[in-house]
Scaffold this motif. Structure first.
Motif, short mmCIF file in Angstrom:
data_model
loop_
_atom_site.label_atom_id
_atom_site.label_comp_id
_atom_site.label_asym_id
_atom_site.label_seq_id
_atom_site.Cartn_x
_atom_site.Cartn_y
_atom_site.Cartn_z
N GLN A 79 0.83 -1.20 0.00
CA GLN A 79 0.00 0.00 0.00
C GLN A 79 0.87 1.25 0.00
N HIS A 80 1.95 1.23 0.78
CA HIS A 80 2.85 2.38 0.81
C HIS A 80 3.52 2.59 -0.55
N LEU A 81 3.96 1.49 -1.18
CA LEU A 81 4.58 1.59 -2.49
C LEU A 81 3.61 2.17 -3.51
N LYS A 82 2.35 1.75 -3.44
CA LYS A 82 1.32 2.28 -4.34
C LYS A 82 1.17 3.79 -4.16
N ARG A 83 1.19 4.24 -2.91
CA ARG A 83 1.03 5.68 -2.64
C ARG A 83 2.23 6.47 -3.15
N VAL A 84 3.43 5.92 -2.98
CA VAL A 84 4.63 6.59 -3.50
C VAL A 84 4.58 6.68 -5.02
N LEU A 85 4.14 5.61 -5.67
CA LEU A 85 4.03 5.60 -7.13
C LEU A 85 2.97 6.59 -7.62
N GLU A 86 1.86 6.69 -6.89
CA GLU A 86 0.81 7.66 -7.25
C GLU A 86 1.34 9.09 -7.14
N LEU A 87 2.09 9.35 -6.08
CA LEU A 87 2.66 10.68 -5.90
C LEU A 87 3.69 10.99 -7.00
N THR A 88 4.49 9.99 -7.36
CA THR A 88 5.47 10.17 -8.43
C THR A 88 4.78 10.42 -9.77
N PHE A 89 3.68 9.71 -10.02
CA PHE A 89 2.92 9.91 -11.26
C PHE A 89 2.32 11.31 -11.30
N ALA A 90 1.79 11.76 -10.16
CA ALA A 90 1.25 13.13 -10.07
C ALA A 90 2.35 14.14 -10.37
N THR A 91 3.55 13.90 -9.85
CA THR A 91 4.68 14.79 -10.09
C THR A 91 5.03 14.84 -11.57
N LEU A 92 5.00 13.69 -12.24
CA LEU A 92 5.28 13.64 -13.68
C LEU A 92 4.27 14.48 -14.46
N LEU A 93 2.99 14.35 -14.11
CA LEU A 93 1.96 15.10 -14.83
C LEU A 93 2.12 16.61 -14.59
N ILE A 94 2.39 16.99 -13.35
CA ILE A 94 2.55 18.40 -13.03
C ILE A 94 3.77 18.99 -13.76
N SER A 95 4.80 18.17 -13.95
CA SER A 95 6.04 18.66 -14.57
C SER A 95 5.86 19.08 -16.02
N THR A 96 4.76 18.65 -16.66
CA THR A 96 4.51 19.09 -18.03
C THR A 96 4.23 20.60 -18.10
N SER A 97 3.89 21.20 -16.97
CA SER A 97 3.56 22.63 -16.97
C SER A 97 4.78 23.49 -17.29
N GLY A 98 6.00 22.98 -17.04
CA GLY A 98 7.20 23.75 -17.33
C GLY A 98 7.34 24.07 -18.81
N SER A 99 7.30 23.03 -19.63
CA SER A 99 7.42 23.23 -21.08
C SER A 99 6.21 23.96 -21.64
N LEU A 100 5.02 23.61 -21.14
CA LEU A 100 3.81 24.29 -21.63
C LEU A 100 3.81 25.76 -21.25
N GLY A 101 4.22 26.07 -20.03
CA GLY A 101 4.26 27.45 -19.59
C GLY A 101 5.24 28.29 -20.38
N ARG A 102 6.34 27.70 -20.78
CA ARG A 102 7.32 28.42 -21.58
C ARG A 102 6.87 28.55 -23.04
N TYR A 103 6.13 27.57 -23.53
CA TYR A 103 5.74 27.53 -24.94
C TYR A 103 4.51 28.39 -25.24
N ILE A 104 3.54 28.38 -24.35
CA ILE A 104 2.27 29.11 -24.60
C ILE A 104 2.53 30.61 -24.69
#
Length: 287
Positions: A4-29
């Protein structure tokens, strides 16, 4: 428990990956930051509204005290997004994101002021490792250039972000993560609406596809998952695990914007990732 803990860490890491797309999008838009944030918030709010209705998630603010906290945290969130996008425009995805990711250090000092959490001195060491990693990642700066301004806006963005998540942390056990994010986006949409009358908006016809990606992937999904993860981690723990975001962001910028990282990027990135591994193992023991 371990699975269960590993699942939560992976979910948080996945959320971080999705949020990180804002860097390139913010610079490009190609639109003023407040206008971009308004469209981002408005579209993401509608997406989350539909999701909450579908999942029958309650959208009700229980008290005036909660409303005040949500308004304050939303203002910090709007300030975080606007200053972050300005930092990206002034410098680069790497510099903007790395300046932003001083916020884990800020949360370790601020968190005991917001809750009864005892200050964990181990976070000083982990925070120092993150700072060293950021130092290695950062290029040499000309203090007469826009890069310094970008770093300053990034640091201000980090401070606003740290305050926002510390405020919301107090409500993750009584409100669903999707409803918390919905309230934030609703307030930001209302507050930034006047920007549409004073700033340039004509580029929206060409930028709209990227705005949709920013609203759906980074905001509606990524930030909601991150807020939801605060149920299972201390803010400082989530912040340090989330420090992989600059690594993801730099890779995405390389793939889509041709911003080529140097060897310092790899060495600094390895140091930051090592803090994630250490904190994940430490938090697992106490989960």
């Amino acid at each position: 428990m371990k699975d269960q803990h590993l699942k939560r860490v992976l979910e948080l890491t996945f959320a971080t990956l999705l949020i990180s797309t804002s860097g390139s999008l913010g610079r490009y838009i190609d639109m003023p930051a407040p206008v971009t944030i308004w469209f981002r918030s408005g579209l993401a709010m509608l997406i989350l509204l539909a999701y909450c209705k579908y999942k029958k998630i309650k959208l009700k603010i229980e008290s005036k005290k909660d409303l005040g906290a949500f308004v304050l945290s939303a203002l910090f969130m709007a300030s975080h997004w606007i200053t972050y996008f300005i930092a990206l425009r002034l410098s680069s995805v790497a510099i903007g994101m790395l300046a932003l990711f001083t916020y884990p250090i800020m949360t370790t000092f601020l968190e005991p002021l917001f809750s009864k959490t005892k200050f964990d001195y181990m976070h000083l060491l982990l925070g120092a490792m993150v700072i060293l990693g950021i130092y290695i990642l950062s290029p040499e700066l000309d203090f007469q250039s826009d890069s310094v301004k970008g770093i300053m806006f990034g640091l201000l963005s980090a401070f606003c972000y740290a305050l926002r998540i510390l405020i919301l942390k107090q409500y993750v056990t009584t409100y669903h993560g999707s409803s918390l994010m919905f309230f934030q986006l609703l307030i930001i949409t209302i507050v930034l609406a006047p920007a549409l009358f004073f700033l340039e908006t004509t580029n929206i016809t060409t930028q709209f596809p990227y705005i949709i990606i920013l609203a759906l992937v980074s905001t509606a999904i990524g930030h909601t998952l991150f807020v939801q993860s605060l149920k299972h981690f201390k803010v400082s723990t989530a912040s340090i695990i989330g420090s992989t975001q600059p690594i993801f962001g730099i890779i995405i910028a390389f793939l889509f914007l041709n911003e080529i990282p140097n060897w310092n990027t790899f060495f600094g990135g390895m140091l930051i990732l090592s803090t994630v591994v250490i904190e994940s193992l430490r938090s697992r023991k106490t989960a």
